[in-house]
Design an enzyme around this catalytic site. Structure first.
Site, mmCIF file in Angstrom:
data_model
loop_
_atom_site.group_PDB
_atom_site.id
_atom_site.type_symbol
_atom_site.label_atom_id
_atom_site.label_comp_id
_atom_site.label_asym_id
_atom_site.label_seq_id
_atom_site.Cartn_x
_atom_site.Cartn_y
_atom_site.Cartn_z
ATOM 1 N N ARG A 238 0.848 -1.188 0.000
ATOM 2 C CA ARG A 238 0.000 0.000 0.000
ATOM 3 C C ARG A 238 0.888 1.245 0.000
ATOM 4 O O ARG A 238 1.915 1.288 0.681
ATOM 5 C CB ARG A 238 -0.884 0.040 1.253
ATOM 6 C CG ARG A 238 -2.089 -0.860 1.184
ATOM 7 C CD ARG A 238 -3.136 -0.364 0.192
ATOM 8 N NE ARG A 238 -4.303 -1.234 0.124
ATOM 9 C CZ ARG A 238 -4.479 -2.239 -0.733
ATOM 10 N NH1 ARG A 238 -3.547 -2.537 -1.629
ATOM 11 N NH2 ARG A 238 -5.591 -2.954 -0.727
ATOM 12 N N GLU A 267 -3.925 7.453 -4.627
ATOM 13 C CA GLU A 267 -4.296 6.909 -5.954
ATOM 14 C C GLU A 267 -5.630 7.496 -6.430
ATOM 15 O O GLU A 267 -6.518 7.721 -5.605
ATOM 16 C CB GLU A 267 -4.395 5.383 -5.870
ATOM 17 C CG GLU A 267 -3.051 4.768 -5.545
ATOM 18 C CD GLU A 267 -3.113 3.254 -5.332
ATOM 19 O OE1 GLU A 267 -4.191 2.670 -5.526
ATOM 20 O OE2 GLU A 267 -2.071 2.689 -4.960
ATOM 21 N N HIS A 285 -1.289 0.356 -10.088
ATOM 22 C CA HIS A 285 -1.963 -0.594 -9.176
ATOM 23 C C HIS A 285 -2.586 -1.754 -9.970
ATOM 24 O O HIS A 285 -3.808 -1.954 -9.934
ATOM 25 C CB HIS A 285 -3.025 0.126 -8.330
ATOM 26 C CG HIS A 285 -3.395 -0.609 -7.076
ATOM 27 N ND1 HIS A 285 -3.727 0.017 -5.903
ATOM 28 C CD2 HIS A 285 -3.485 -1.942 -6.821
ATOM 29 C CE1 HIS A 285 -4.018 -0.891 -4.981
ATOM 30 N NE2 HIS A 285 -3.890 -2.101 -5.515
HETATM 31 P P1 NAP Z 1 -1.396 -11.468 4.752
HETATM 32 O O1 NAP Z 1 -1.324 -12.905 4.382
HETATM 33 O O2 NAP Z 1 -2.277 -11.039 5.870
HETATM 34 O O3 NAP Z 1 0.087 -10.989 5.032
HETATM 35 C C1 NAP Z 1 0.405 -9.766 5.614
HETATM 36 C C2 NAP Z 1 1.782 -9.878 6.236
HETATM 37 O O4 NAP Z 1 2.181 -8.578 6.682
HETATM 38 C C3 NAP Z 1 1.836 -10.813 7.437
HETATM 39 O O5 NAP Z 1 2.958 -11.617 7.333
HETATM 40 C C4 NAP Z 1 1.960 -9.887 8.630
HETATM 41 O O6 NAP Z 1 2.723 -10.508 9.653
HETATM 42 C C5 NAP Z 1 2.681 -8.691 8.021
HETATM 43 N N1 NAP Z 1 2.380 -7.442 8.708
HETATM 44 C C6 NAP Z 1 1.164 -6.964 9.055
HETATM 45 N N2 NAP Z 1 1.289 -5.811 9.713
HETATM 46 C C7 NAP Z 1 2.607 -5.564 9.796
HETATM 47 C C8 NAP Z 1 3.370 -4.523 10.382
HETATM 48 N N3 NAP Z 1 2.792 -3.497 11.041
HETATM 49 N N4 NAP Z 1 4.719 -4.564 10.280
HETATM 50 C C9 NAP Z 1 5.315 -5.607 9.639
HETATM 51 N N5 NAP Z 1 4.652 -6.619 9.065
HETATM 52 C C10 NAP Z 1 3.307 -6.595 9.148
HETATM 53 O O7 NAP Z 1 -1.873 -10.582 3.512
HETATM 54 P P2 NAP Z 1 -1.613 -10.856 1.958
HETATM 55 O O8 NAP Z 1 -2.719 -11.638 1.397
HETATM 56 O O9 NAP Z 1 -0.213 -11.354 1.791
HETATM 57 O O10 NAP Z 1 -1.725 -9.337 1.420
HETATM 58 C C11 NAP Z 1 -0.817 -8.379 1.863
HETATM 59 C C12 NAP Z 1 -1.171 -7.005 1.363
HETATM 60 O O11 NAP Z 1 -0.801 -6.864 -0.015
HETATM 61 C C13 NAP Z 1 -2.643 -6.626 1.367
HETATM 62 O O12 NAP Z 1 -3.097 -6.260 2.649
HETATM 63 C C14 NAP Z 1 -2.695 -5.476 0.396
HETATM 64 O O13 NAP Z 1 -2.475 -4.252 1.057
HETATM 65 C C15 NAP Z 1 -1.527 -5.759 -0.546
HETATM 66 N N6 NAP Z 1 -1.996 -6.131 -1.901
HETATM 67 C C16 NAP Z 1 -1.702 -5.319 -2.936
HETATM 68 C C17 NAP Z 1 -2.134 -5.654 -4.205
HETATM 69 C C18 NAP Z 1 -1.841 -4.785 -5.373
HETATM 70 O O14 NAP Z 1 -2.607 -4.820 -6.324
HETATM 71 N N7 NAP Z 1 -0.738 -4.052 -5.373
HETATM 72 C C19 NAP Z 1 -2.889 -6.810 -4.420
HETATM 73 C C20 NAP Z 1 -3.155 -7.616 -3.332
HETATM 74 C C21 NAP Z 1 -2.704 -7.270 -2.072
HETATM 75 P P3 NAP Z 1 2.538 -10.074 11.205
HETATM 76 O O15 NAP Z 1 1.068 -10.096 11.484
HETATM 77 O O16 NAP Z 1 3.333 -11.095 11.951
HETATM 78 O O17 NAP Z 1 3.130 -8.717 11.333
HETATM 79 C C1 8YV Z 2 -7.394 -4.424 -5.334
HETATM 80 C C2 8YV Z 2 -5.545 -4.948 -3.957
HETATM 81 O O1 8YV Z 2 -8.355 -5.286 -4.921
HETATM 82 O O2 8YV Z 2 -6.442 -6.975 -3.157
HETATM 83 C C3 8YV Z 2 -5.903 -5.907 -2.883
HETATM 84 O O3 8YV Z 2 -5.598 -5.598 -1.719
HETATM 85 O O4 8YV Z 2 -4.875 -3.994 -3.748
HETATM 86 C C4 8YV Z 2 -6.054 -5.145 -5.322
HETATM 87 O O5 8YV Z 2 -6.161 -6.450 -5.695
HETATM 88 C C5 8YV Z 2 -7.737 -3.868 -6.628
HETATM 89 O O6 8YV Z 2 -7.063 -2.659 -6.704
HETATM 90 C C6 8YV Z 2 -9.229 -3.652 -6.817
HETATM 91 O O7 8YV Z 2 -9.749 -2.857 -5.799
#
Ligand code: NAP
Ligand code: 8YV
Length: 332
Positions: A238, A267, A285
């Protein structure tokens, strides 16, 4: 074309602002759907608000909108990162929140590797060079300053997506380290209990952590100094996790070498000062943005709402809802 499912109830789902097209189609197949063009409840006449029992949203919904829907039971968030929904506030009103984990993990990890290669090996610039006829006119594209060979990558957020990135990096033959708030017991990658310690130890820092208060501007000037003048920063998590003005300064004055960014603080606006820099790669994104993956996300939102209205356990409630006992509808 599949037939419309006839739910035993008559639930109206409010699509709160811009939403994936296939996702809307799937909701319409299962429910009565009311769509808002903008994220603005003023579009919904007062008299219709009581009919809304569920919301589907991609991104932000204000607490005031949650509060203004008297019979709201469940919010299906399109996306795994649900920092745009105050799930604790929703829980305090008895409203469950779901998100879309797992179905996008591999797509996002694939895109992260693409962004990393673009940033390190200048693939976008090299392609522009070839398209412009400069190979023939001026000779080969200059050798790149950086290579992935022999590098250590640090991942902030070794969760579902972070781990999928790590597995890919392992296949690339790279060393991996990570920082989470808690050490994982199922991996042997080097763990750093501070982000600064991780930034000091690695060549490339990848953020795959959620947004929200606990990560707000965590990547600040000090972390970028720790990453150092040959350091490369990649953000797929993010935009709020980075102090964007500090990142711009660091890229401009050589505190770090490069950045590859899929996400931004405000964004879809990208600061002009960032776009002006030659040492940054920007993507709009798109990490999960293939039609297949977005369709799977939309189906998972719909599956959650179907489960709720059938009185079955939600497939993917967020932790705040589970903790509040809102992982299935209470059947009276
Ligand atoms: P997840 O399985 O919940 O993993 C999140 C990880 O971040 C966990 O290992 C957690 O470990 C760590 N974390 C949480 N808070 C933290 C903090 N304050 N400091 C350090 N580490 C921290 O989630 P995911 O499915 O992998 O998704 C992760 C994130 O990717 C989403 O929340 C979203 O923001 C982003 N994302 C972006 C896109 C995009 O299009 N660019 C798409 C999908 C997701 P701990 O709880 O041990 O800290
Ligand atoms: C968004 C994402 O869902 O899953 C997330 O956390 O950042 C993306 O996959 C996408 O931008 C549609 O809102």
């Amino acid at each position: 074309m599949s037939a419309r499912v006839s739910p035993s109830n008559d639930a109206t789902v409010l699509v709160f602002g811009p939403y994936n097209g296939d996702g809307v189609t799937e909701l319409e197949r299962r429910f009565t759907v009311r769509k808002l063009r903008e994220r603005d409840l003023a579009e919904l006449p007062e008299g219709e608000r009581a009919s809304i029992r569920a919301v589907a949203v991609a991104g932000h919904i204000p607490n005031a909108a949650i509060d203004a829907l008297p019979n709201l039971e469940v919010i299906g968030h399109f996306g795994v990162g649900y920092d745009g929904v105050d799930a604790a506030h929703a829980a305090s009103r008895g409203v469950a929140v779901t998100n879309t984990p797992d179905v996008l993990t591999d797509e996002v990890a694939d895109t992260t590797l693409g962004l990393l290669l673009m940033t390190v090996r200048e693939l976008g610039q090299a392609e522009a060079y070839a398209r412009a006829g400069r190979w023939q006119a001026e000779g080969p594209y200059p050798l790149t300053r950086f290579s992935l060979r022999g590098k250590t990558v640090g991942i902030m957020g070794l969760g579902r997506i972070g781990l999928a990135i790590a597995k890919r990096l392992e296949a690339f033959g790279l060393a991996i380290a990570y920082h989470n708030r808690s050490r994982r017991s199922d991996v042997s990658y080097a763990y750093h209990d501070t982000l600064e310690g991780l930034a000091k130890a690695v060549d490339i820092l990848v953020v795959a952590a959620p947004g929200g208060a606990s990560t707000d501007k965590a990547v600040n000037a000090g972390i970028l100094r720790a990453l150092g003048p040959d350091g490369i920063f990649i953000n797929i998590g993010r935009g709020s996790t980075v102090d964007e003005p500090a990142l711009i300064d660091a890229l401009r004055d050589g505190t770090i070498a490069r950045a590859g960014l899929d996400v931004f603080a405000d964004e879809p606006r990208i600061p002009a000062d960032l776009l002006a820099l030659p040492n940054v790669v920007v993507l709009p994104h798109v990490a999960s943005a293939s039609r297949d993956t977005r369709r799977a996300m939309g189906n998972l939102v719909a599956d959650n709402l179907s489960a709720w209205f059938a009185g079955e356990p939600l497939p993917t409630p967020v932790p705040e809802s589970e903790a509040a006992g809102l992982s299935r509808a209470k059947v009276s």
